[in-house]
Design a protein around this motif. Structure first.
Motif, PDB file in Angstrom:
ATOM      1  N   LYS A 438      43.842  34.311  32.315  1.00 47.11           N
ATOM      2  CA  LYS A 438      43.166  34.630  33.593  1.00 47.11           C
ATOM      3  C   LYS A 438      41.831  34.821  33.893  1.00 47.11           C
ATOM      4  N   TRP A 439      41.588  35.933  32.966  1.00 48.95           N
ATOM      5  CA  TRP A 439      40.173  36.672  33.118  1.00 48.95           C
ATOM      6  C   TRP A 439      39.495  36.227  31.912  1.00 48.95           C
ATOM      7  N   VAL A 440      40.103  35.754  30.691  1.00 54.90           N
ATOM      8  CA  VAL A 440      39.301  35.201  29.513  1.00 54.90           C
ATOM      9  C   VAL A 440      38.694  34.037  29.718  1.00 54.90           C
ATOM     10  N   THR A 441      39.355  33.010  30.662  1.00 56.62           N
ATOM     11  CA  THR A 441      38.898  31.620  30.782  1.00 56.62           C
ATOM     12  C   THR A 441      38.092  31.690  31.975  1.00 56.62           C
ATOM     13  N   ASP A 442      38.008  32.789  32.928  1.00 55.90           N
ATOM     14  CA  ASP A 442      37.259  32.687  34.038  1.00 55.90           C
ATOM     15  C   ASP A 442      35.976  33.199  33.946  1.00 55.90           C
ATOM     16  N   GLU A 443      34.905  32.461  33.642  1.00 59.96           N
ATOM     17  CA  GLU A 443      33.459  33.024  33.475  1.00 59.96           C
ATOM     18  C   GLU A 443      32.886  33.456  34.816  1.00 59.96           C
ATOM     19  N   ASP A 444      33.537  32.935  35.823  1.00 60.80           N
ATOM     20  CA  ASP A 444      32.720  33.129  37.198  1.00 60.80           C
ATOM     21  C   ASP A 444      33.210  34.841  37.643  1.00 60.80           C
ATOM     22  N   LYS A 445      34.271  34.832  37.286  1.00 55.57           N
ATOM     23  CA  LYS A 445      35.000  36.378  37.591  1.00 55.57           C
ATOM     24  C   LYS A 445      34.430  37.369  36.647  1.00 55.57           C
ATOM     25  N   ARG A 446      34.277  37.023  35.407  1.00 56.14           N
ATOM     26  CA  ARG A 446      33.474  38.097  34.404  1.00 56.14           C
ATOM     27  C   ARG A 446      32.060  38.070  34.752  1.00 56.14           C
TER      28      ARG A 446
END
Length: 763
Positions: A438-446
């Motif tokens: 969920k966080w590895v693939t979510d560039e917007d979140k990171r």
């Protein structure tokens, strides 16, 4: 060494067959005093299909009852295991579960299950209570063992004719080759002791503290108490008028310790003197040995960083106390130590001798004992409470923690089988990978400022977490200046500058070179996704590190951390209400249990107990050495008495230092410094004994107050209000606060963080 054996043919056991785990040739029964009547045979350990270690049969089989083929198998196993220095012995309790194939050359017919069939006997290890070992001696040449069963029956005595046994002769030659013909007690080799060593590979074997020749097989707490030294206070001898005194070894350090205490108590009363005057007075009056202690640099530094002579004295008193207690631990019997602590707590009229005895500390659970708790399918044979009681009173050996902690933390249910747990493990792995993605693939979140801030905080703390442990040290980096001969050229940096591989990674905290630290980071970032309201808060790495070191599995460590944080989340909520509640509860507990100390701390303006904040926040992680942290945590996870037993451990620290604090400390900063400097000096086992006795006293006091309150209520209803004036009774109801009553509960206190307000950063 067993790995060097050629690949042997394997097959599945039939119903009437067993695996021969161990055999000893030329053991004898002596049914009469005549040598001609001696019966030679094999002492053996065998295990059938679907058998656990407790199902292993301990048997004696006469040679005359074996066929030539069977006898050859017994003889081969006997000599083979000894020649391999016992490495060939199969100690895996689950090796033949579900008819796993085993080495065909070790398969024999099942020994007779009858306890007495002719001159043979057989009993499962679960049925054996104790074994008495009688080593060879002058006039009694053959050593022997006496096997006692749980129903009190004694099996025939087995004698070891080592002079006739090929394996015994081989063992002697092996010992001589190693230039080590003696055992740990200085005795010559004999195969009876070797047999006990083999038993220890399968089950928990504990030597009696009363009779050194008696070994208890998988003993419970009651068995150990029955075979512990008897400290008799009230029993009389046969004449009925004289007490039997317990045997107490001489206290070698008694005079020395008491002399130091006398000097300390004298000097501590002179509170108006300056520190230098205090030191001079001590140097004039102290014994030579005390002066030597005082002249040590580390002792002299005690007063250098603080101007209070009272703190200096308190530190010195602490050192004296530790030396005296160490001497007591070496020379006092266990029950005497418990009784001593009980007297210090003022509980002699409240707690019974049985309650005091039951608070004893036991050896940690080893692998053999842990496996004895489960049946062939991996399900518990005991109740979970029985296992928790055993863990609470002894803790776990390191090789047991990887499995046991998963139960204690609730990752696995106590009622599951081995197959169930394998399925759960796979589910946990899948769930963790999905959560992590969920966080590895979510560039917007990171890309958000909050996520970047959390990542920075995590990486900063991970880089500082337990770097003294070998597992978290950076991989060694080859010096680029080294020449082909391996000699390094002169370095450009000054000698005070560490090499790059010794740097703390603080300069580039995102560059985590240690793979284990990297996994810590991944786990914490994933937890940030799992619990978005809480996120990452400083101190969580202290809770995660021991879990990872124990499991060294990213997925299992994550879910163990999730379960641990379920009870620890209240320590990290933003408004700190969880910590405030615990500090307030500890304050009330101190007032209730140690009122004199509470009054003194009140005079010192220290009743806020601020010095316990860090200790409670991460469960004494920074106050204890690594092994003691692991031991304390697994004991606290049992919730055996209370889910908040850590508060009683904190209370035990205060109780243990009460005398020194009251006699020497007068101000807030003095108390704060003294308590902070207890870090890494706390002795866990005595404190756990004190904690348990404090809890038992606390519970008994609550029961007494409730009983008295109940009687007062009845009196009031019967006699109405004018009874008080006529009887002169004090019928005031004593109120027990909800916080104190909550300490009797085993239910975990859960406090979740509220949703994070918009714009609020990490903790």
């Amino acid at each position: 060494m067993s790995s060097a054996r050629p690949q042997a043919r394997q097959r599945v056991l039939a119903t009437n067959e067993v695996e021969l785990l161990y055999a000893k040739s030329k053991t004898y029964l002596h049914p009469t005093s005549a040598k001609k009547d001696n019966i030679p045979g094999f002492l053996s350990l065998t295990r059938g299909s679907n058998g656990t270690n407790l199902d292993i049969l301990l048997s004696f089989t006469p040679e005359s009852q074996l066929s030539s083929e069977e006898k050859k198998v017994y003889e081969t196993v006997d000599v083979e295991d000894i020649s391999l220095d016992l490495d060939a012995i199969n100690i895996n309790s689950k090796s033949n579960i579900n008819n796993t194939k085993i080495v065909a050359s070790r398969i024999v017919p099942k020994p007779s299950v009858s306890l007495l069939s002719g001159y043979s006997f057989s009993a499962p290890l679960s049925y054996v209570y104790s074994i008495q070992v009688r080593k060879p001696s002058l006039g009694f040449w053959f050593g022997s063992i006496v096997i006692n069963t749980k129903d009190g029956e004694k099996l025939p005595i087995v004698f070891f004719h080592d002079d006739e046994s090929p394996s015994s002769q081989s063992s002697k030659r092996l010992s001589n080759k190693k230039f080590d013909p003696f055992d740990e007690n200085g005795n010559m080799y004999w195969s009876g002791k070797e047999f006990i060593n083999v038993l220890e590979k399968f089950v928990n074997v504990e030597k009696s503290t009363v009779t050194s020749s008696v070994y208890l097989i998988n003993p419970d707490s009651g068995d150990l108490r029955n075979f512990a030294p008897i400290t008799i206070e009230d029993k009389k001898n046969n004449s009925g008028d004289k007490k039997i005194e317990p045997i107490v070894l001489p206290d070698i350090g008694k005079l020395f310790a008491s002399a130091k205490w006398k000097v300390l108590e004298t000097v501590a009363t002179i509170s108006a003197k300056t520190k230098n005057q205090m030191i001079n007075l001590l140097e004039e009056n102290a014994p030579l040995t005390v002066k030597q202690i005082m002249n040590k640099p580390e002792v002299q530094r005690i007063g250098d960083d603080f101007d209070s002579a009272r703190v200096y004295l308190a530190k010195w008193a602490q050192q004296v106390k530790e030396e005296a207690e160490e001497s007591q631990r070496k020379n006092m019997l266990h029950d005497e130590i418990y009784s001593k602590i009980n007297r210090e707590l003022g509980s002699t009229e409240i707690l019974t001798n049985e309650e005091i005895s039951q608070s004893s500390r036991r050896k940690p659970i080893n692998k053999q004992e842990w496996e004895s708790f489960f049946d062939y399918s991996g399900r518990l044979k005991l109740t979970a409470d029985e296992v928790k009681s055993r863990i609470f009173h002894g803790g776990l050996e390191d090789d047991v923690r990887k499995e046991a902690w998963l139960f204690l933390l609730g990752v696995f249910d106590w009622n599951t089988s081995t197959e169930d747990r394998e399925q759960f493990k796979k589910s946990y792995e899948t769930a963790y990978e999905e959560l992590k993605l969920k966080w590895v693939t979510d560039e917007d979140k990171r890309a958000t400022e909050f996520w970047k801030d959390q990542k920075h905080r995590i990486e900063k703390d991970v880089n500082r977490t337990d770097r003294n442990l070998a597992i978290f040290k950076n991989p060694h980096k080859k010096n680029p200046n080294a020449n082909s001969e391996g000699n390094s050229n002169s370095r450009e940096s000054s000698p005070e500058t560490p090499d790059e591989d010794e740097l703390d990674d603080e300069s580039d905290i995102s560059n985590i070179r240690n793979p284990h630290l990297y996994k810590l980071r991944e786990i914490l970032l994933t937890y940030n996704e799992f619990n978005e309201d809480l996120g990452y808060v400083q101190g969580m790495t202290d809770l995660l590190s021991p879990l990872y070191v124990t499991f060294q599995d990213e997925s299992l460590t994550f879910w163990a951390f999730v379960k641990f944080m379920k009870r620890m989340e209240r320590n990290f909520v933003r408004d700190q209400s969880g910590m405030k509640i615990q500090m307030n509860t500890l304050n009330k507990l101190l007032q209730f249990m140690l009122p004199n100390l509470f009054k003194h701390l009140e005079k010192c303006e220290s009743i806020d107990l601020f010095f316990f904040f860090r200790m409670l926040l991460v469960w004494f992680k920074r106050e204890l050495d690594w092994d003691h942290v692991l031991r304390l945590w697994e004991i606290l996870w049992t919730d055996y008495y209370s889910s908040q037993f850590h508060l009683f451990f904190a209370l035990s620290v205060l109780s243990d230092n009460e005398r020194i604090i009251v006699q020497n400390l007068r101000k807030f900063d003095e108390v704060l410094k003294y308590m902070n400097d207890l870090s890494m000096k706390l002795n866990v086992d005595p404190l756990l004994i004190r904690s348990e006795l404090l809890f038992l006293k606390f519970k008994r006091m609550i029961d007494i107050i409730d009983r008295d309150n109940s009687m007062k209520t009845i009196d009031a209803e019967v006699y109405e209000s004018d009874v008080n004036a006529n009887t002169g009774k004090n019928d005031k109801i004593i109120e027990i606060s909800p916080e104190l009553r909550g300490l009797l509960s085993k239910e975990i206190v859960i406090q979740k963080e509220v949703p994070r307000p918009e714009g609020v950063g990490g903790g």
